[in-house]
Design a protein around this motif. Sequence first.
Motif, PDB file in Angstrom:
ATOM      1  N   HIS B 113       0.846  -1.198   0.000  1.00 12.74           N
ATOM      2  CA  HIS B 113       0.000   0.000   0.000  1.00 12.74           C
ATOM      3  C   HIS B 113       0.883   1.251   0.000  1.00 12.74           C
ATOM      4  O   HIS B 113       1.961   1.245   0.591  1.00 12.74           O
ATOM      5  CB  HIS B 113      -0.900  -0.015   1.247  1.00 12.74           C
ATOM      6  CG  HIS B 113      -2.009   0.979   1.179  1.00 12.74           C
ATOM      7  ND1 HIS B 113      -1.866   2.278   1.624  1.00 12.74           N
ATOM      8  CD2 HIS B 113      -3.273   0.879   0.708  1.00 12.74           C
ATOM      9  CE1 HIS B 113      -3.000   2.926   1.425  1.00 12.74           C
ATOM     10  NE2 HIS B 113      -3.873   2.099   0.884  1.00 12.74           N
ATOM     11  N   HIS B 115       0.743   3.828   1.547  1.00 12.42           N
ATOM     12  CA  HIS B 115       0.898   4.336   2.910  1.00 12.42           C
ATOM     13  C   HIS B 115       2.353   4.222   3.408  1.00 12.42           C
ATOM     14  O   HIS B 115       2.826   5.063   4.160  1.00 12.42           O
ATOM     15  CB  HIS B 115      -0.050   3.518   3.796  1.00 12.42           C
ATOM     16  CG  HIS B 115       0.201   3.594   5.251  1.00 12.42           C
ATOM     17  ND1 HIS B 115      -0.266   4.634   6.013  1.00 12.42           N
ATOM     18  CD2 HIS B 115       0.859   2.761   6.094  1.00 12.42           C
ATOM     19  CE1 HIS B 115       0.109   4.431   7.258  1.00 12.42           C
ATOM     20  NE2 HIS B 115       0.774   3.305   7.343  1.00 12.42           N
ATOM     21  N   PHE B 116       3.055   3.174   2.943  1.00 13.88           N
ATOM     22  CA  PHE B 116       4.431   2.944   3.405  1.00 13.88           C
ATOM     23  C   PHE B 116       5.451   3.833   2.721  1.00 13.88           C
ATOM     24  O   PHE B 116       6.576   3.966   3.184  1.00 13.88           O
ATOM     25  CB  PHE B 116       4.851   1.497   3.113  1.00 13.88           C
ATOM     26  CG  PHE B 116       4.056   0.492   3.867  1.00 13.88           C
ATOM     27  CD1 PHE B 116       4.312   0.267   5.205  1.00 13.88           C
ATOM     28  CD2 PHE B 116       3.038  -0.219   3.256  1.00 13.88           C
ATOM     29  CE1 PHE B 116       3.568  -0.655   5.912  1.00 13.88           C
ATOM     30  CE2 PHE B 116       2.292  -1.136   3.953  1.00 13.88           C
ATOM     31  CZ  PHE B 116       2.560  -1.351   5.293  1.00 13.88           C
ATOM     32  N   PHE B 126      -5.208  -0.288  -8.037  1.00 13.07           N
ATOM     33  CA  PHE B 126      -5.752  -1.611  -7.691  1.00 13.07           C
ATOM     34  C   PHE B 126      -6.980  -1.956  -8.542  1.00 13.07           C
ATOM     35  O   PHE B 126      -8.006  -2.398  -8.019  1.00 13.07           O
ATOM     36  CB  PHE B 126      -6.083  -1.685  -6.189  1.00 13.07           C
ATOM     37  CG  PHE B 126      -4.890  -1.529  -5.287  1.00 13.07           C
ATOM     38  CD1 PHE B 126      -3.804  -2.413  -5.373  1.00 13.07           C
ATOM     39  CD2 PHE B 126      -4.824  -0.506  -4.342  1.00 13.07           C
ATOM     40  CE1 PHE B 126      -2.696  -2.272  -4.536  1.00 13.07           C
ATOM     41  CE2 PHE B 126      -3.717  -0.365  -3.505  1.00 13.07           C
ATOM     42  CZ  PHE B 126      -2.655  -1.252  -3.600  1.00 13.07           C
TER      43      PHE B 126
ATOM     44  N   SER C 153      -7.734  -2.708   2.113  1.00 15.11           N
ATOM     45  CA  SER C 153      -7.083  -1.438   1.744  1.00 15.11           C
ATOM     46  C   SER C 153      -6.686  -1.406   0.277  1.00 15.11           C
ATOM     47  O   SER C 153      -6.451  -0.340  -0.283  1.00 15.11           O
ATOM     48  CB  SER C 153      -5.839  -1.212   2.597  1.00 15.11           C
ATOM     49  OG  SER C 153      -6.192  -1.156   3.948  1.00 15.11           O
ATOM     50  N   LYS C 154      -6.564  -2.597  -0.330  1.00 13.22           N
ATOM     51  CA  LYS C 154      -6.180  -2.657  -1.741  1.00 13.22           C
ATOM     52  C   LYS C 154      -7.348  -3.130  -2.597  1.00 13.22           C
ATOM     53  O   LYS C 154      -7.139  -3.568  -3.725  1.00 13.22           O
ATOM     54  CB  LYS C 154      -4.986  -3.604  -1.896  1.00 13.22           C
ATOM     55  CG  LYS C 154      -3.772  -3.203  -1.061  1.00 13.22           C
ATOM     56  CD  LYS C 154      -2.667  -4.255  -1.141  1.00 13.22           C
ATOM     57  CE  LYS C 154      -1.530  -3.929  -0.194  1.00 13.22           C
ATOM     58  NZ  LYS C 154      -0.528  -5.017  -0.133  1.00 13.22           N
ATOM     59  N   ARG C 155      -8.531  -3.074  -2.035  1.00 16.13           N
ATOM     60  CA  ARG C 155      -9.768  -3.530  -2.679  1.00 16.13           C
ATOM     61  C   ARG C 155      -9.551  -4.793  -3.518  1.00 16.13           C
ATOM     62  O   ARG C 155     -10.034  -4.911  -4.641  1.00 16.13           O
ATOM     63  CB  ARG C 155     -10.428  -2.408  -3.497  1.00 16.13           C
ATOM     64  CG  ARG C 155      -9.674  -1.895  -4.705  1.00 16.13           C
ATOM     65  CD  ARG C 155     -10.579  -0.935  -5.488  1.00 16.13           C
ATOM     66  NE  ARG C 155     -10.004  -0.542  -6.754  1.00 16.13           N
ATOM     67  CZ  ARG C 155     -10.527   0.341  -7.575  1.00 16.13           C
ATOM     68  NH1 ARG C 155     -11.643   0.951  -7.271  1.00 16.13           N
ATOM     69  NH2 ARG C 155      -9.971   0.643  -8.721  1.00 16.13           N
ATOM     70  N   ILE C 171      -1.577  -1.721   6.665  1.00 12.78           N
ATOM     71  CA  ILE C 171      -1.408  -0.266   6.776  1.00 12.78           C
ATOM     72  C   ILE C 171      -1.731   0.273   8.157  1.00 12.78           C
ATOM     73  O   ILE C 171      -1.334   1.377   8.497  1.00 12.78           O
ATOM     74  CB  ILE C 171      -2.198   0.520   5.700  1.00 12.78           C
ATOM     75  CG1 ILE C 171      -3.699   0.532   5.975  1.00 12.78           C
ATOM     76  CG2 ILE C 171      -1.927   0.004   4.311  1.00 12.78           C
ATOM     77  CD1 ILE C 171      -4.409   1.598   5.155  1.00 12.78           C
TER      78      ILE C 171
END
Lengths: 124, 311, 222
Positions: B113, B115-116, B126, C153-155, C171
């Motif tokens: 993700h 976020h990192f 995605f 979070s990554k659907r 996350i």
Amino acid sequence: MRLQYPPNVRIIEVPCTGKVDIMHLLMAFEYGADGVIVVGCLEGDCHYSAGNLYAKKRVNRVKEILDKVGVGGERLAMYNLSSGMGGRFAEIVREITEKIMELGPSPIRVATGKATGPIAEVTT
Amino acid sequence: MSVTTPSKLQKMIDSGNFAVTSEVGPPRSADGAVIEHKGNLIKDYVDAINVTDNQTSVCRVCSLACCIRLKLMGLEACLQMVTRDRNRIALQSDILGAASFGINNILCLTGDHQHFGDHPKCANVFDLDSIQLIQTVKMMRDEGKLLGGHEFAVRPQMYIGAAANPFAGPNVAMRVSRLAKKVAAGVQFIQTQCIYNMDTFKEFMKLMVDRGLHEKVAILAGITPMKNVGMAKYMQKRVPGIDVPDDIIRRIGGVPKEKQAEEGLTLAVEQIQELKEVEGVRGFHIMAIEWEEKVGEIVERGGLFPRPQLA
Amino acid sequence: MIKAVPKPLEEVLGQVKDFTKVLIVGCDGCVTVCEAGGMKEAKVLASALRLYFTQAGKQAQIDETSLTRQCEKEYLAQLSDKMDIYDAVVSLACGCGVQYMAEMYNNKIIYPGVDTCFLGVNEERGLYVERCQACGRCILAETGGICPIARCSKRMLNGPCGGSDAGKCEINKDIPCGWELIYERLKTLGQLDRFEKPVDPKDWSTSRDGGPRTIVREDLRI
């Protein structure tokens, strides 16, 4: 027990501080109060279980609003006392009155030219 | 594993020899020489070189450009692709582009993700996930078709890979189940998450063998040497999905600081030796993070050198 | 329901400070339930603005009201006779209500008083959690009643990824891994066979990706 506290204080009794709404606090300032204190039961001793905890959250929110609108959050405070702490109550009222005197009149009262503005106070 | 491609990695795996792959991380600048240098460091020790795709969501030179560079150097590249940053149009476009340069290996990933990474405020895509990317590559290769239905003649000859993490939750059985899903989608080889917990990995492989999945997909065991005890602790605490048992921390931390790198390399070599005996392990994927110069040593000491020369 | 949070007071102050007649309009729908923009919040905001203007020595008229729903013209029309009084309006409705108000009162300056966040549930008072992304084609029948689009979070439609750790998302340790929830629920329902069947790429055209969406129900229209 005849305890003295300043005469410019108006006491508004409510069944529980949980009844004290954000709007009650804001309206007190809109009406020109120089300061407001909310006095509830000791934390953990609320007869309605969490009334004083809700009050604490609301007081904090109103303090934040007062800071942001230029009135000053320091004009509002909450205390937790038991019914046996009358002496401490009188002492707090004296202290807070002195503090508000130092702060001077609320900017709302100054702006609206209201001659007298009592310190409103809410207690259980 | 039935479809044969021109991939040298596939040839090595199919020959029955242990395959060796490694990876290089592209630079965070337009400096193309970095990949050239890293490629040269490891080229004699591996059968294919993965190029990571903006790993940990940090923006870098694109995997495709680096793979082309390696290919032009005469090396066997493996295009890593994450679905985080590109929709199905861009993914398929890049696959066609890679194939047009004769790149024959792809690793299909969903990706960390954002976020990192260094752009946590970005939008993610995605559009597909890793399994759908596997399906897509397979369709392009075997049916000469895009997801949109367009049919074409010159098909990308991709040997299709993916990742597996036996150590992520909730249990090994579910992780085998998920890998079975990747197999059903058409994956041919797997590079696993770095292995430190041997017991869990062996349990995972046993379930794979019990279901016969090890014959449908080639498992390359992930090896990452620890540089020092700080790295070991960081991976234990901070990196999601990595399982570093305490005895590894104790072992690396148990030697003086200047000897910890050496101990980390020895541990990696011992892991390779032990994993060679695990049924279903068909090779190794060595992820020496910013430590590419040590890949050769690990491969040599692991008894995987010289690399067999296949016709 | 739609979940929203009040905008920071200073942001609203910054927008309305140069006006003298401001109307705060709450909405009795979703935003009331999550205590972000109902009549109560309208009163609090109006009082705060009055305090601000008064202490700044400025004469201002700040009024508040609330409508049954701001996403319907019939209710918005209830403001029509008093709208002319005000220089600006702060709508505490979700983004739909704010826009519909702006559309209906074309020459009026309308400010949003809340940040509209997501479609979610009330886990507790003050704790609202996302459950749906309104993708336009519900797949809950296949995923054990847990939506991977809203809750991963990554659907991912074929999760979980390798980052889930002890049932939590990579996350944030406070977010449950949506796919582990799905796996456990499918197990409970005896439907684990679904888990190993790859799900094809999704048609996102019914989602935001298809452009602004419209529902036409001919069976309901005259």
